[in-house]
Design a protein around this motif. Structure first.
Motif, short mmCIF file in Angstrom:
data_model
loop_
_atom_site.label_atom_id
_atom_site.label_comp_id
_atom_site.label_asym_id
_atom_site.label_seq_id
_atom_site.Cartn_x
_atom_site.Cartn_y
_atom_site.Cartn_z
N ILE A 79 -1.45 5.08 -6.54
CA ILE A 79 -2.71 5.51 -7.75
C ILE A 79 -2.40 6.69 -8.49
CG2 ILE A 79 -5.20 6.01 -7.66
CD1 ILE A 79 -4.39 3.08 -7.10
N PHE A 117 -2.59 7.36 -12.23
CA PHE A 117 -3.40 8.34 -12.76
C PHE A 117 -2.61 9.15 -13.73
CE2 PHE A 117 -7.11 8.51 -9.31
CZ PHE A 117 -7.25 7.35 -9.86
N ASN A 118 -1.42 9.38 -13.60
CA ASN A 118 -0.58 10.35 -14.42
C ASN A 118 -0.60 9.55 -15.53
OD1 ASN A 118 -0.03 12.07 -12.45
ND2 ASN A 118 1.96 11.43 -11.80
N VAL A 151 -2.35 7.68 -17.05
CA VAL A 151 -3.67 7.63 -17.96
C VAL A 151 -3.79 8.89 -18.40
CG1 VAL A 151 -6.27 7.16 -17.62
CG2 VAL A 151 -4.72 5.88 -16.32
N VAL A 152 -3.40 10.11 -17.80
CA VAL A 152 -3.58 11.27 -18.20
C VAL A 152 -2.60 11.25 -19.31
CG1 VAL A 152 -2.99 13.74 -17.47
CG2 VAL A 152 -4.38 12.37 -16.12
N GLU A 186 2.44 25.30 -3.86
CA GLU A 186 1.38 24.56 -3.42
C GLU A 186 0.11 25.01 -4.47
OE1 GLU A 186 2.57 27.14 -1.61
OE2 GLU A 186 1.00 28.05 -0.20
N TYR A 187 0.26 25.82 -5.15
CA TYR A 187 -0.95 26.06 -6.27
C TYR A 187 -0.80 25.14 -7.26
CZ TYR A 187 -1.84 29.98 -3.22
OH TYR A 187 -2.33 30.96 -2.22
N LEU A 211 -0.96 21.75 -7.98
CA LEU A 211 -2.07 21.00 -8.49
C LEU A 211 -3.28 21.66 -8.65
CD1 LEU A 211 -1.34 17.91 -6.73
CD2 LEU A 211 -1.08 18.01 -8.82
N LEU A 212 -3.61 22.93 -8.12
CA LEU A 212 -4.84 23.61 -8.27
C LEU A 212 -4.86 23.90 -9.77
CD1 LEU A 212 -6.87 24.71 -6.09
CD2 LEU A 212 -5.75 26.75 -6.31
N PHE A 246 -3.02 22.70 -12.37
CA PHE A 246 -2.83 21.40 -13.14
C PHE A 246 -4.32 20.73 -13.37
CE2 PHE A 246 -1.59 17.10 -13.94
CZ PHE A 246 -0.92 17.16 -15.16
N GLY A 247 -4.83 20.77 -12.18
CA GLY A 247 -6.30 20.20 -12.43
C GLY A 247 -7.15 20.98 -13.30
N ALA A 248 -7.08 22.11 -13.03
CA ALA A 248 -8.01 23.06 -13.84
C ALA A 248 -7.66 23.10 -15.41
CB ALA A 248 -7.88 24.33 -13.45
N LEU A 301 -6.29 20.42 -16.84
CA LEU A 301 -6.78 19.08 -17.13
C LEU A 301 -8.12 19.06 -17.61
CD1 LEU A 301 -4.86 16.63 -17.30
CD2 LEU A 301 -5.89 15.87 -14.86
N VAL A 302 -9.09 19.71 -16.76
CA VAL A 302 -10.39 19.73 -17.18
C VAL A 302 -10.56 20.56 -18.54
CG1 VAL A 302 -12.72 20.58 -16.60
CG2 VAL A 302 -11.04 19.72 -14.68
N MET A 309 -9.55 18.39 -21.57
CA MET A 309 -10.69 17.62 -22.10
C MET A 309 -11.77 18.29 -22.42
SD MET A 309 -10.13 14.49 -21.60
CE MET A 309 -8.59 14.42 -22.17
N MET A 358 -18.62 16.47 -21.36
CA MET A 358 -18.10 15.20 -21.53
C MET A 358 -19.12 14.10 -22.20
SD MET A 358 -14.85 15.40 -20.61
CE MET A 358 -14.66 17.08 -20.66
N ILE A 387 -10.71 11.40 -16.87
CA ILE A 387 -9.74 12.33 -16.94
C ILE A 387 -9.98 13.47 -16.27
CG2 ILE A 387 -7.90 13.74 -18.03
CD1 ILE A 387 -7.33 10.87 -18.13
N ILE A 427 -10.30 13.29 -12.60
CA ILE A 427 -8.97 13.38 -11.96
C ILE A 427 -8.44 14.84 -11.73
CG2 ILE A 427 -6.47 12.63 -12.38
CD1 ILE A 427 -7.52 10.16 -13.56
N GLY A 428 -8.75 15.55 -12.85
CA GLY A 428 -8.31 16.84 -12.58
C GLY A 428 -9.19 17.73 -11.82
N MET A 468 -8.10 16.40 -8.26
CA MET A 468 -6.70 17.22 -7.70
C MET A 468 -6.87 18.70 -7.68
SD MET A 468 -4.14 16.24 -11.19
CE MET A 468 -3.31 14.76 -11.18
N PHE A 469 -7.95 19.56 -8.33
CA PHE A 469 -8.19 20.77 -7.79
C PHE A 469 -8.93 20.92 -6.59
CE2 PHE A 469 -10.94 24.35 -7.72
CZ PHE A 469 -10.23 25.51 -8.33
N ALA A 478 -5.91 20.04 -3.84
CA ALA A 478 -4.94 21.15 -3.68
C ALA A 478 -5.73 22.42 -3.05
CB ALA A 478 -4.63 21.53 -5.25
N VAL A 522 -4.43 24.30 0.25
CA VAL A 522 -4.00 25.57 0.35
C VAL A 522 -4.84 26.29 1.37
CG1 VAL A 522 -4.13 27.91 -1.01
CG2 VAL A 522 -3.64 25.79 -2.10
#
Lengths: 335, 287
Positions: free
Chosen positions: A247, A251-252, A254-255, A287-288, A290-291, A293-295, A297-298, A301, B87, B97, B100-101, B104-105, B108, B112
Motif C-alpha cells: 500500500i 500511496f507514493n 498517488v502523492v 528516522e526523522y 518521514l516525520l 516528509f509527512g509535514a 506533504l500536508v 496540500m 481542504m 493526500i 497520508i501526510g 506518515m507523521f 514516524a 522516533v
C-alpha cells in the motif's frame, strides 16, 4: 515553414529531451543514476494511474496490485527461460486481463466505494504474494531474475543492459513511449470521453457515452502500464518481493500524481522525479525522514492544492499578465 | 461445534474493536466527508499513550485509558484544524493526500519516541473464564462489554443531545445547517474529538491482549474503511453490523480454511458485497 514553426513551438521539449539523454553523463554516480532510473520506472506507473485517476476521475487504489502482477509475471516467465521482450508484453497483458475482471464488479461502485473496493484488491494481491509460497516464494520473493536480453543490431552489434547507463536509456525509452501513447490517447475522442465521464457521468451518458465501458477501458489501459512498469522493475532490480504490491508504494504514486498535478501529462513525471529527489535528499534525517516528509506533504496540500504543475501554470499566468501590462496590451485582448 | 463457538466468540471480540473504530470513522468520513486515512494511526497513538502512562507514569489502567482518550480528542481537534479544515473546498483526493501526510507523521513520531519494536501493556485482568464451553480471559470479555457500552453511549450522544443533533444536521445538509445558525467549524471539531477518542478507547482496551507496535494502525485503519464502506457511508448501524461481520468472517475463515489468508476472505467478502450492492449494506446515497 512548417518545420520552423514546429521548432519554435516545441523547443522547450527538445531541450528537455537533450537533457534527459545527457543524464548518464551529468550524473556519473551509479547510485544517483539508479535512483533516477527507478524514478522513471515509477513515472510510467504513475502515468498509468493518471489515466484512471487524473483523466477519468476514478480513484483506483489497486494500481500496486497490477504493478505486482507485471513484476511477478516477468520474474516467473524470464526465470522459466522466456525472453524479456516477450515476457514483458505478456505480463502487462495479464495485468490488463486481471484488471478487466476486477473492474467488472468494482466499477459498479462510485467515488469512495470504488477507492476502497480497489484497495481491497490491492491488499489481496499483496497477501497472496506473501503467502503462496510455491508460486511466489513467499516473503523472500523471487531472486536472480535475468536482466533484459540484449538486442542484436545488424551493424553496431548487440546492445546489452549490464551498465547502469544502458538500463537508464531502456527505461527512458519506455517512458517516452508511454508519454507518446498517453499524449495520443488523451487528445483523441476516446480521451475526451474519459474527461467527460470524470466531469459529469450522467451528462456523459446523456450524450451517448457508455460511462461503464469508458471507465473499464481506462482502468484496463492504466493497469496495462502498471504491469509494464512492474515488469521493467523486476528485471532491473533482479528480484521481487511482496513489497511491490504494498500500500505504501501505491500511496507514493498517488502523492507523486497529485503533487505533480493530476490530469496533465507533465504532472506525473514532474511529481515523480521531484518527490523522489526530495525523499532522497531527506535521507540524511534518518528516522526523522518521514516525520519531515509527512509535514511537508500536508503543507504542500494546504498551500499549493493544484500540485507543482498547477503552481507553475499559476506563476506563468502571473508573469504573462505582468508582462502584458508592462507592454501595454489591454487585458480584454488576452486569449 | 466447540471450535465453531470459540471462533465465533473470537470473531465477536475482533468485531467489537472494528465496530467501535468504524463508528468513529463513519462520523468523520460519512458525515464530514473527510477520508481520514490517519484514523488507524489515531488508534495506534491511543494504544501507545495508554502504554506510556501505564508503564512510565505507573498510572492504573482505567485512568490511563481515560487520559489517553482525552489527549487523543485534543489531537483530533488539532489535526482537523491544521490539516483538514483548509481542504474543505478542495477535491476529495487532496484531503486524502493530507491524511497520508498525517499518518506518515504520526507513525514516524511513534517510531522516533518509542522505537520500531513492539511493546506489551501488562494485562490488568488476565484470569481465564469458562463461559458456556468457551475458554477466554476477562480482558476479552471486557473488550466486548466496553464496545457495547461505548456504542450505546455514542448512540445516545448522537440521538439525544443537541450537539449530536447538530452533527446530524450538518451531515444531512451543510448549507441548511449553516442557515439555521449551526457553527459548522465547531461541529467538525467535536466530531473529530469524538472520533479520535473512541479510537483511543478501543485501542487501549485491546492493547493488553495484542502487542502495540507502530504499524498496528495501518491495517486496522484500512479495515475500518472497509467496514464503513461495507455498512454504507455515514451509517452508524451499518458500521456496527459491518464491524461484527468482518470480525466473524475473519475468525471463521482464519480458523477453518487458512490463517495466512484470513484477510483475503475479509477483503474478498467486501468486493463481493459491493458487487451486489454498490452502496453498502445500509447505504442510501451514492458517495
Amino acid at each position: 515553414m512548417r518545420r520552423g514553426q514546429f521548432f519554435r513551438e516545441k523547443w522547450p521539449y527538445l531541450i528537455l529531451l537533450v537533457f534527459a539523454l545527457a543524464v548518464p553523463a551529468l550524473f556519473p554516480s551509479r547510485y544517483v543514476l539508479q535512483v533516477i532510473t527507478m524514478s522513471c520506472v515509477f513515472a510510467i506507473a504513475t502515468l498509468g494511474l493518471n489515466l484512471i485517476l487524473g483523466y477519468t476521475g476514478q480513484v483506483s487504489l489497486a494500481h500496486a496490485g497490477f504493478f505486482a502482477i507485471g513484476a511477478y509475471g516477468v520474474a516467473m516467465m524470464t526465470k522459466a527461460g522466456l525472453s524479456f521482450w516477450l515476457a514483458l508484453p505478456l505480463s502487462a497483458l495479464l495485468a490488463a486481463a486481471v484488471s478487466f475482471f476486477v473492474g467488472l464488479p468494482t466499477l459498479r461502485t462510485r467515488g469512495s466505494y470504488f477507492a476502497i473496493a480497489t484497495l481491497c484488491f490491492g491488499v489481496i494481491v499483496s497477501i497472496v504474494a506473501g503467502s503462496w509460497f510455491s508460486l511466489t516464494g513467499g516473503h523472500t520473493g523471487i531472486v536472480g531474475i535475468p536482466l533484459p536480453n540484449a538486442i542484436p543490431f545488424p551493424l553496431v552489434g548487440e546492445i546489452g543492459f549490464h551498465s547502469k547507463a544502458a538500463q537508464y536509456y531502456l527505461v527512458l525509452g519506455f517512458l517516452l513511449l508511454t508519454l507518446f501513447v498517453m499524449h495520443r490517447l488523451v487528445n483523441s475522442v476516446q480521451g475526451l470521453s474519459f474527461v467527460a465521464v470524470r466531469n459529469n457521468e450522467v451528462l456523459a451518458g446523456a450524450v451517448g457515452i457508455n460511462a461503464f465501458a469508458t471507465k473499464l477501458l481506462s482502468f484496463v489501459i492504466a493497469s496495462f502500464f502498471a504491469g509494464i512498469a512492474g515488469g521493467i522493475y523486476a528485471s532491473l532490480m533482479r528480484s521481487v518481493s511482496p513489497d511491490v504490491a504494498s500500500i505504501n508504494l501505491m500511496f507514493n504514486w498517488v502523492v507523486y500524481l497529485l503533487l505533480g498535478g493530476a490530469g496533465t501529462l507533465a504532472g506525473p513525471v514532474v511529481g515523480t522525479l521531484a518527490i523522489s529527489a526530495l525523499t532522497e535528499s531527506l535521507q540524511f534525517l534518518a528516522e526523522y525522514n518521514l516525520l519531515v516528509f509527512g509535514a511537508l506533504l500536508v503543507a504542500a496540500m494546504v498551500y499549493c492544492p493544484r500540485g507543482l504543475v498547477g503552481l507553475v501554470e499559476a506563476g506563468g499566468k502571473k508573469v504573462r499578465v505582468y508582462y502584458r501590462r508592462q507592454v501595454g496590451v489591454r487585458s480584454d485582448l488576452e486569449g | 461445534m466447540e471450535v465453531f463457538v470459540q471462533q465465533v466468540f473470537n470473531g465477536i471480540m475482533l468485531g467489537s474493536t472494528y465496530a467501535v473504530v468504524a463508528v468513529g470513522l463513519t462520523l468523520v468520513f460519512g458525515i464530514l466527508h473527510i477520508p481520514n486515512f490517519a484514523h488507524g494511526h489515531f488508534y495506534m497513538l491511543g494504544a501507545y499513550l495508554t502504554f506510556f502512562l501505564v508503564t512510565s507514569w505507573k498510572i492504573d489502567f482505567w485512568p490511563a485509558l481515560v487520559l489517553s482518550a482525552v489527549l487523543l480528542a485534543l489531537l483530533g481537534v488539532l489535526v482537523e484544524r491544521i490539516v483538514f479544515r483548509p481542504m474543505r473546498d478542495q477535491p476529495h483526493v487532496n484531503a486524502f493526500i493530507s491524511a497520508i501526510g498525517t499518518l506518515m507523521f504520526l507513525e514516524a513520531f511513534v517510531m522516533v519516541v518509542w522505537g520500531p519494536q513492539g511493546h506489551r501493556i501488562p494485562n490488568p485482568y488476565p484470569e481465564t473464564v469458562n463461559l458456556l464451553g468457551v475458554v477466554t480471559t476477562q480482558q476479552r470479555l471486557l473488550v466486548i462489554a466496553a464496545a457495547v457500552v461505548l456504542i450505546v453511549l455514542l448512540h445516545l450522544f448522537i440521538k439525544k443531545t443537541v450537539m449530536g443533533a447538530t452533527i446530524e444536521a450538518v451531515a444531512q445538509n451543510r448549507e441548511g445547517a449553516m442557515l439555521v445558525g449551526i457553527n459548522v467549524d465547531r461541529v467538525s471539531s467535536v466530531t473529530f474529538a469524538v472520533s479520535a477518542a473512541t479510537a483511543a478507547i478501543a485501542a487501549s482496551m485491546v492493547a493488553p491482549i495484542f502487542m502495540v507496535s507502530p504499524t498496528m494502525g495501518a491495517l486496522l485503519g484500512m479495515k475500518a474503511f472497509i467496514v464503513v464502506i461495507l455498512g454504507g457511508l455515514g451509517s452508524v448501524p451499518g458500521a456496527i453490523v459491518g464491524g461484527y461481520i468482518l470480525g466473524i468472517v475473519e475468525a471463521l475463515g482464519g480458523g477453518y480454511i487458512s490463517a495466512d489468508y484470513k484477510d483475503v476472505f475479509a477483503f474478498g467478502a467486501l468486493i463481493l458485497i459491493l458487487a451486489i450492492k454498490p452502496t453498502g449494506l445500509f447505504g442510501k446515497e451514492v458517495g
